[in-house]
Design a protein around this motif. Structure first.
Motif, PDB file in Angstrom:
ATOM      1  N   MET A 133      -7.622 -10.199  -6.824  1.00  0.00           N
ATOM      2  CA  MET A 133      -7.445  -8.866  -6.291  1.00  0.00           C
ATOM      3  C   MET A 133      -5.968  -8.567  -6.026  1.00  0.00           C
ATOM      4  O   MET A 133      -5.526  -7.454  -6.276  1.00  0.00           O
ATOM      5  CB  MET A 133      -8.231  -8.713  -4.977  1.00  0.00           C
ATOM      6  CG  MET A 133      -9.693  -8.430  -5.169  1.00  0.00           C
ATOM      7  SD  MET A 133     -10.682  -8.200  -3.647  1.00  0.00           S
ATOM      8  CE  MET A 133      -9.570  -7.549  -2.477  1.00  0.00           C
ATOM      9  N   VAL A 134      -5.263  -9.566  -5.513  1.00  0.00           N
ATOM     10  CA  VAL A 134      -3.848  -9.370  -5.205  1.00  0.00           C
ATOM     11  C   VAL A 134      -3.073  -9.074  -6.480  1.00  0.00           C
ATOM     12  O   VAL A 134      -2.309  -8.110  -6.542  1.00  0.00           O
ATOM     13  CB  VAL A 134      -3.262 -10.607  -4.476  1.00  0.00           C
ATOM     14  CG1 VAL A 134      -1.755 -10.502  -4.342  1.00  0.00           C
ATOM     15  CG2 VAL A 134      -3.917 -10.794  -3.112  1.00  0.00           C
ATOM     16  N   LEU A 135      -3.304  -9.872  -7.516  1.00  0.00           N
ATOM     17  CA  LEU A 135      -2.596  -9.682  -8.782  1.00  0.00           C
ATOM     18  C   LEU A 135      -2.929  -8.328  -9.394  1.00  0.00           C
ATOM     19  O   LEU A 135      -2.031  -7.606  -9.852  1.00  0.00           O
ATOM     20  CB  LEU A 135      -2.932 -10.809  -9.767  1.00  0.00           C
ATOM     21  CG  LEU A 135      -2.287 -10.719 -11.148  1.00  0.00           C
ATOM     22  CD1 LEU A 135      -0.766 -10.747 -11.043  1.00  0.00           C
ATOM     23  CD2 LEU A 135      -2.779 -11.868 -12.028  1.00  0.00           C
ATOM     24  N   ASN A 136      -4.187  -7.973  -9.404  1.00  0.00           N
ATOM     25  CA  ASN A 136      -4.584  -6.689 -10.003  1.00  0.00           C
ATOM     26  C   ASN A 136      -3.993  -5.498  -9.247  1.00  0.00           C
ATOM     27  O   ASN A 136      -3.542  -4.531  -9.868  1.00  0.00           O
ATOM     28  CB  ASN A 136      -6.106  -6.585 -10.090  1.00  0.00           C
ATOM     29  CG  ASN A 136      -6.674  -7.513 -11.143  1.00  0.00           C
ATOM     30  OD1 ASN A 136      -5.994  -7.912 -12.081  1.00  0.00           O
ATOM     31  ND2 ASN A 136      -7.922  -7.898 -10.964  1.00  0.00           N
ATOM     32  N   ALA A 137      -3.985  -5.564  -7.932  1.00  0.00           N
ATOM     33  CA  ALA A 137      -3.404  -4.479  -7.141  1.00  0.00           C
ATOM     34  C   ALA A 137      -1.895  -4.397  -7.388  1.00  0.00           C
ATOM     35  O   ALA A 137      -1.344  -3.305  -7.571  1.00  0.00           O
ATOM     36  CB  ALA A 137      -3.692  -4.689  -5.658  1.00  0.00           C
ATOM     37  N   ARG A 157      -2.303  -1.325   0.175  1.00  0.00           N
ATOM     38  CA  ARG A 157      -3.152  -0.998  -0.984  1.00  0.00           C
ATOM     39  C   ARG A 157      -4.470  -1.773  -0.910  1.00  0.00           C
ATOM     40  O   ARG A 157      -5.517  -1.256  -1.262  1.00  0.00           O
ATOM     41  CB  ARG A 157      -2.388  -1.309  -2.269  1.00  0.00           C
ATOM     42  CG  ARG A 157      -3.168  -1.217  -3.565  1.00  0.00           C
ATOM     43  CD  ARG A 157      -3.455   0.199  -4.059  1.00  0.00           C
ATOM     44  NE  ARG A 157      -2.320   0.971  -4.456  1.00  0.00           N
ATOM     45  CZ  ARG A 157      -1.958   1.242  -5.693  1.00  0.00           C
ATOM     46  NH1 ARG A 157      -2.655   0.785  -6.714  1.00  0.00           N
ATOM     47  NH2 ARG A 157      -0.908   1.985  -5.931  1.00  0.00           N
ATOM     48  N   LEU A 158      -4.376  -3.022  -0.475  1.00  0.00           N
ATOM     49  CA  LEU A 158      -5.568  -3.875  -0.402  1.00  0.00           C
ATOM     50  C   LEU A 158      -6.398  -3.612   0.856  1.00  0.00           C
ATOM     51  O   LEU A 158      -7.523  -4.106   0.975  1.00  0.00           O
ATOM     52  CB  LEU A 158      -5.158  -5.348  -0.441  1.00  0.00           C
ATOM     53  CG  LEU A 158      -4.572  -5.845  -1.755  1.00  0.00           C
ATOM     54  CD1 LEU A 158      -3.946  -7.216  -1.581  1.00  0.00           C
ATOM     55  CD2 LEU A 158      -5.650  -5.877  -2.836  1.00  0.00           C
ATOM     56  N   GLY A 159      -5.824  -2.864   1.797  1.00  0.00           N
ATOM     57  CA  GLY A 159      -6.521  -2.612   3.059  1.00  0.00           C
ATOM     58  C   GLY A 159      -6.616  -3.864   3.909  1.00  0.00           C
ATOM     59  O   GLY A 159      -7.655  -4.129   4.525  1.00  0.00           O
ATOM     60  N   SER A 160      -5.546  -4.646   3.904  1.00  0.00           N
ATOM     61  CA  SER A 160      -5.555  -5.904   4.656  1.00  0.00           C
ATOM     62  C   SER A 160      -4.177  -6.145   5.266  1.00  0.00           C
ATOM     63  O   SER A 160      -3.274  -5.326   5.140  1.00  0.00           O
ATOM     64  CB  SER A 160      -5.909  -7.060   3.724  1.00  0.00           C
ATOM     65  OG  SER A 160      -4.838  -7.311   2.823  1.00  0.00           O
ATOM     66  N   GLN A 220      -1.371 -11.544   5.167  1.00  0.00           N
ATOM     67  CA  GLN A 220      -1.821 -12.939   5.113  1.00  0.00           C
ATOM     68  C   GLN A 220      -2.554 -13.295   3.819  1.00  0.00           C
ATOM     69  O   GLN A 220      -2.257 -14.324   3.215  1.00  0.00           O
ATOM     70  CB  GLN A 220      -2.676 -13.284   6.330  1.00  0.00           C
ATOM     71  CG  GLN A 220      -1.853 -13.435   7.596  1.00  0.00           C
ATOM     72  CD  GLN A 220      -2.711 -13.770   8.795  1.00  0.00           C
ATOM     73  OE1 GLN A 220      -3.933 -13.574   8.778  1.00  0.00           O
ATOM     74  NE2 GLN A 220      -2.079 -14.274   9.849  1.00  0.00           N
ATOM     75  N   PRO A 221      -3.502 -12.480   3.350  1.00  0.00           N
ATOM     76  CA  PRO A 221      -4.182 -12.835   2.091  1.00  0.00           C
ATOM     77  C   PRO A 221      -3.217 -12.921   0.892  1.00  0.00           C
ATOM     78  O   PRO A 221      -3.415 -13.719  -0.013  1.00  0.00           O
ATOM     79  CB  PRO A 221      -5.197 -11.708   1.896  1.00  0.00           C
ATOM     80  CG  PRO A 221      -5.399 -11.117   3.232  1.00  0.00           C
ATOM     81  CD  PRO A 221      -4.106 -11.301   3.971  1.00  0.00           C
ATOM     82  N   ALA A 273      -2.527 -16.360  -1.368  1.00  0.00           N
ATOM     83  CA  ALA A 273      -2.642 -16.400  -2.832  1.00  0.00           C
ATOM     84  C   ALA A 273      -1.305 -16.759  -3.484  1.00  0.00           C
ATOM     85  O   ALA A 273      -1.273 -17.442  -4.516  1.00  0.00           O
ATOM     86  CB  ALA A 273      -3.138 -15.055  -3.354  1.00  0.00           C
ATOM     87  N   TYR A 274      -0.219 -16.284  -2.902  1.00  0.00           N
ATOM     88  CA  TYR A 274       1.122 -16.494  -3.471  1.00  0.00           C
ATOM     89  C   TYR A 274       2.072 -16.954  -2.374  1.00  0.00           C
ATOM     90  O   TYR A 274       2.152 -16.319  -1.323  1.00  0.00           O
ATOM     91  CB  TYR A 274       1.654 -15.198  -4.106  1.00  0.00           C
ATOM     92  CG  TYR A 274       0.882 -14.823  -5.338  1.00  0.00           C
ATOM     93  CD1 TYR A 274       1.190 -15.400  -6.560  1.00  0.00           C
ATOM     94  CD2 TYR A 274      -0.169 -13.912  -5.271  1.00  0.00           C
ATOM     95  CE1 TYR A 274       0.463 -15.081  -7.690  1.00  0.00           C
ATOM     96  CE2 TYR A 274      -0.892 -13.594  -6.407  1.00  0.00           C
ATOM     97  CZ  TYR A 274      -0.577 -14.182  -7.610  1.00  0.00           C
ATOM     98  OH  TYR A 274      -1.297 -13.868  -8.729  1.00  0.00           O
TER      99      TYR A 274
END
Length: 176
Positions: free
Chosen positions: A1-5, A26-29, A32-33, A37-38
């Motif tokens: 999700m992170v990469l796609n956003a 954009r991710l609504g978070s 931290q997530p 991921a990265y």
């Protein structure tokens, strides 16, 4: 999700406008997530580079037209994609820190043997000479794409096609 956003954000406004905070929004978070991921934004940028390069490669391979030389249909598809996806093209063109030689890797793939065999007027050339011509055409095409997308040069599609054909013939005369 992170990469796609991040990919969509890069397509819209360029990677330089992708921050962890904006991406989290954009991710609504929270951020931290993203950092789970990265490790950092540079690692995300590297994945975006490869995702973008794959998209360009897939588009070029899918754009082969019957009746048109492979170097021409793929070259025109690359330039078309660079114009359509300026921010992704900029990401691909600006990055030189990754240990990759995309054209070299591309020339090693199985599909490439078929492409090299379809290069016009190269029947008598060795596989190495065909690869050399393909590499030269690729570099020329990338240069044209860079000039056209940066608006340093304004050219119509038919002018670009004529230029690519002349370049191919020129490279062929030097190599062949």
């Amino acid at each position: 999700m992170v990469l796609n956003a991040a990919f969509e954000m890069t397509r819209e406004n360029g990677f330089e406008n992708v921050t962890a905070r904006k991406l989290a929004e954009r991710l609504g978070s929270s951020t931290q997530p993203i950092f789970r991921a990265y490790e950092n934004m540079d690692m995300l940028k590297e994945d975006l580079f490869y995702k973008s390069a794959e998209m360009f490669s897939d588009h070029m391979l899918a754009s082969r037209e019957k009746g048109k030389p492979v170097y021409l249909s793929m070259g025109m598809a690359y330039i078309e994609m660079a114009l359509k996806e300026k921010f992704l093209f900029k990401l691909i063109a600006d990055i030189d820190e990754y240990d990759t030689d995309d054209i070299h890797e591309f020339l090693q793939q199985g599909d490439c043997a078929e492409l090299l065999e379809k290069l016009p007027k190269t029947e008598k050339l060795s596989a190495e000479k065909k690869k050399e011509i393909f590499r030269m055409v690729w570099m020329f095409t990338h240069g044209v794409a860079t000039q056209v997308t940066s608006r340093r040069v304004k050219m119509e599609q038919d002018e670009i096609e004529k230029m690519l054909k002349k370049a191919y013939e020129g490279f062929l005369s030097v190599i062949g």
